[in-house]
Design an enzyme around this catalytic site. Structure first.
Site, mmCIF file in Angstrom:
data_model
loop_
_atom_site.group_PDB
_atom_site.id
_atom_site.type_symbol
_atom_site.label_atom_id
_atom_site.label_comp_id
_atom_site.label_asym_id
_atom_site.label_seq_id
_atom_site.Cartn_x
_atom_site.Cartn_y
_atom_site.Cartn_z
ATOM 1 N N TRP A 187 0.865 -1.178 0.000
ATOM 2 C CA TRP A 187 0.000 0.000 0.000
ATOM 3 C C TRP A 187 0.911 1.240 0.000
ATOM 4 O O TRP A 187 1.836 1.338 0.812
ATOM 5 C CB TRP A 187 -0.881 -0.028 1.252
ATOM 6 N N ASP A 268 -0.779 -5.020 9.483
ATOM 7 C CA ASP A 268 -1.725 -3.998 9.039
ATOM 8 C C ASP A 268 -3.001 -4.739 8.640
ATOM 9 O O ASP A 268 -3.006 -5.486 7.661
ATOM 10 C CB ASP A 268 -1.122 -3.246 7.842
ATOM 11 N N LYS A 304 -13.181 -0.073 5.748
ATOM 12 C CA LYS A 304 -13.766 -0.928 4.700
ATOM 13 C C LYS A 304 -14.842 -1.851 5.250
ATOM 14 O O LYS A 304 -15.945 -1.912 4.727
ATOM 15 C CB LYS A 304 -12.688 -1.785 4.035
HETATM 16 N N1 KET Z 1 -3.693 -0.279 5.296
HETATM 17 C C1 KET Z 1 -3.955 -0.700 4.044
HETATM 18 C C2 KET Z 1 -3.262 -1.916 3.547
HETATM 19 C C3 KET Z 1 -4.837 0.021 3.249
HETATM 20 O O1 KET Z 1 -5.082 -0.433 2.035
HETATM 21 C C4 KET Z 1 -5.457 1.182 3.748
HETATM 22 C C5 KET Z 1 -6.336 1.981 2.895
HETATM 23 C C6 KET Z 1 -5.171 1.552 5.062
HETATM 24 C C7 KET Z 1 -4.284 0.810 5.806
HETATM 25 C C8 KET Z 1 -5.728 2.757 5.744
HETATM 26 O O2 KET Z 1 -7.050 3.018 5.649
HETATM 27 P P1 KET Z 1 -7.748 3.973 6.728
HETATM 28 O O3 KET Z 1 -8.879 4.592 6.015
HETATM 29 O O4 KET Z 1 -6.736 4.966 7.203
HETATM 30 O O5 KET Z 1 -8.174 3.076 7.813
HETATM 31 N N2 KET Z 1 -6.366 1.862 1.656
HETATM 32 C C9 KET Z 1 -7.241 2.514 0.674
HETATM 33 C C10 KET Z 1 -7.494 3.957 0.899
HETATM 34 C C11 KET Z 1 -6.277 4.803 1.041
HETATM 35 O O6 KET Z 1 -5.324 4.693 0.258
HETATM 36 O O7 KET Z 1 -6.271 5.630 1.967
HETATM 37 C C12 KET Z 1 -6.706 2.217 -0.723
HETATM 38 O O8 KET Z 1 -5.656 1.588 -0.872
HETATM 39 O O9 KET Z 1 -7.374 2.602 -1.695
#
Ligand code: KET
Length: 459
Positions: A187, A268, A304
């Site tokens: 990511w 994560d 998510k």
């Molecule tokens: N870890 C991973 C692996 C991840 O894909 C995301 C979010 C997050 C943590 C953090 O998400 P949060 O909303 O802070 O709980 N991924 C999606 C959104 C982004 O990039 O912020 C994405 O990959 O599209």
């Protein structure tokens, strides 16, 4: 009105303030407000060695930051006026009508909260106690001995990102010589998080483009070769962006190596429930490491699986070898959080506490999550079918079916991804990742046409 100095007259724009530094080391200030100049401090006849800084910004040296590789895609999508446009950039679940989705259990929890009329006072630094309890239980299983023995330090965080960032700050403070190991690819924000926290990182091999699968041997070799005591960042399930997870046997082997090397696993977990549709099955990797008695860090996100993207709700859990250590770790996480954001927001925490803490809502949530995961699986199948039917080149697209979670890693390169956007109005990240959560069954054929064109006609 003009200000006459010993040199040429200077015109002041209205509402300006000018400070003159005099050769007598006296400072005289003038302000112009509307039409009348004010003489502010001291009357003086001046021979000026002056620096009058009008229309000059102190921030002149600030350069333009590049758009974010993921969230920037949504901005570009919004600006596109073509009706065919499709946003497969950010990992955000949409309905078959491609509308954002608020889970029914979330609405029910919010109604309950409204009925209770809860207040908006500050939370403690570590967050809402009821949330912290259920979030650790959801992750590790309510009957996990480490919970019962008080060995888990849980601090509510600003969703997955904020929780990772807090843990990175903790690593920097207490393990300044340690390195984080991240998968290649990973990511995109992982690198930013460790960079900003000043934690050095390096990559371990993960994805093998030849097999479109896991490079397990490379992964093991790189984790073995890293300095002892490194923090190994692992995606708990549904690896982003590849959609490829180790098998249970491979997870065991990884745990062996990590234990041997005295590394610290740092999970994560952003997609619990989204890989298999089952919350417990998706926590397998974390629980297995914990069961081995390892100390483990786990960042959690409810963006998510509960669709709480904008509520910024998640947690950092540190499983420690004793309750005493856990208490101390928690105290330091709080100490790090306090000057950064003081204490976390309450709304999302209450939603999670209500949903996970109530047996009826919890079971309804599982159904809704299965439905979301199921819709993505259907779209995945339909995309594969469309590609297989339309592409006459004999290319094997079955890797799409083997990948899991919200994404498909298409193998399209940057130029091909650009073609997807520029010609077909399909917005996706430049690493070739598409979010199937933003795709509908009815758009699969169009997407297949775009992929086939980009794959075969753009090098
Ligand atoms: N870890 C991973 C692996 C991840 O894909 C995301 C979010 C997050 C943590 C953090 O998400 P949060 O909303 O802070 O709980 N991924 C999606 C959104 C982004 O990039 O912020 C994405 O990959 O599209």
């Amino acid at each position: 009105m003009a200000l006459s100095l010993s040199s040429a007259p200077v015109s002041l724009p209205s509402r300006s303030v000018v400070t003159l530094r005099l050769n007598t080391k006296q400072t005289v200030g003038f302000a112009k407000n509307g039409g009348s100049d004010l003489f502010l401090k001291r009357k003086a006849f001046i021979r000026v060695g002056m620096a009058v800084a009008l229309n000059f910004s102190r921030f002149e040296s600030v350069t333009m930051a590049p758009p974010d590789p993921i969230l920037g895609v949504s901005e570009a999508f919004k600006a596109d006026t073509n009706d065919l446009k499709l946003n497969l950039g950010v990992g955000a679940y949409r309905t078959e009508e491609l509308q954002p989705y608020v889970l029914n259990v979330v609405k029910k929890a919010e109604n309950l909260m409204l009925e209770k009329g809860e207040n908006k006072e500050y939370l403690p630094i570590e967050g809402l106690a009821a949330f912290n309890k259920v979030t650790a239980e959801l992750l590790l299983g309510a009957d996990n001995p480490v919970i019962q023995q008080g060995k888990v330090a849980t601090v509510q965080g600003l969703s997955g990102t904020g929780s990772l960032r807090l843990a990175a700050a903790f690593i920097q403070r207490y393990f300044p010589a340690a390195k984080a190991l991240i998968s290649s690819p990973t990511w995109g924000n992982h690198k930013n998080i460790f960079n900003d926290a000043r934690v050095p990182w390096s990559e371990y091999r993960y994805y093998d483009p030849r097999t479109v699968g896991l490079d397990f041997d490379g992964m093991i070799a790189d984790i073995k070769a890293a300095p002892d005591g490194s923090f190994v960042v692992l995606h708990g399930c549904a690896h982003n962006p590849t959609g490829i997870d180790p098998t249970p046997e491979q997870w065991e082997e990884l745990a062996d190596i990590i234990q041997e090397k005295n590394h610290i696993p740092f999970f994560d977990v952003a997609y619990q429930g989204f890989a298999s549709g089952n919350l417990d099955a998706d926590a397998f990797s974390v629980r297995m490491f914990v069961q081995r008695g390892l100390e483990v860090l786990v960042a959690q996100s409810y963006s998510k699986n509960l669709g709480l993207y904008a509520e910024r709700i998640g947690a950092i859990n540190v499983v420690c070898s004793s309750p005493d250590v856990a208490d101390r770790v928690k105290s330091q996480l709080k100490r790090l959080a306090r000057p950064m954001y003081s204490n976390p927001p309450v709304h999302g925490a209450r939603i999670v506490a209500n949903v996970v803490g109530d047996p009826t809502l919890f079971s309804e949530w599982k159904d809704e999550m299965e439905e979301m995961a199921g819709r993505i699986k259907n779209v995945r199948q339909r995309l594969y079918d469309s590609l297989s039917q339309k592409d006459k080149s004999g290319k094997d697209w079955s890797f799409i079916l083997r990948q899991i979670g919200m994404f498909s890693f298409t193998g399209l390169n940057k130029a091909q991804s650009d073609n997807m956007t520029n010609k077909w109005h399909v917005y996706m990240t430049k690493d070739g990742r598409i979010s199937l959560a933003g795709l509908s069954l009815s758009k699969c054929e169009y997407l297949a046409d775009a992929i086939i064109d980009s794959f075969h006609n753009v090098s």
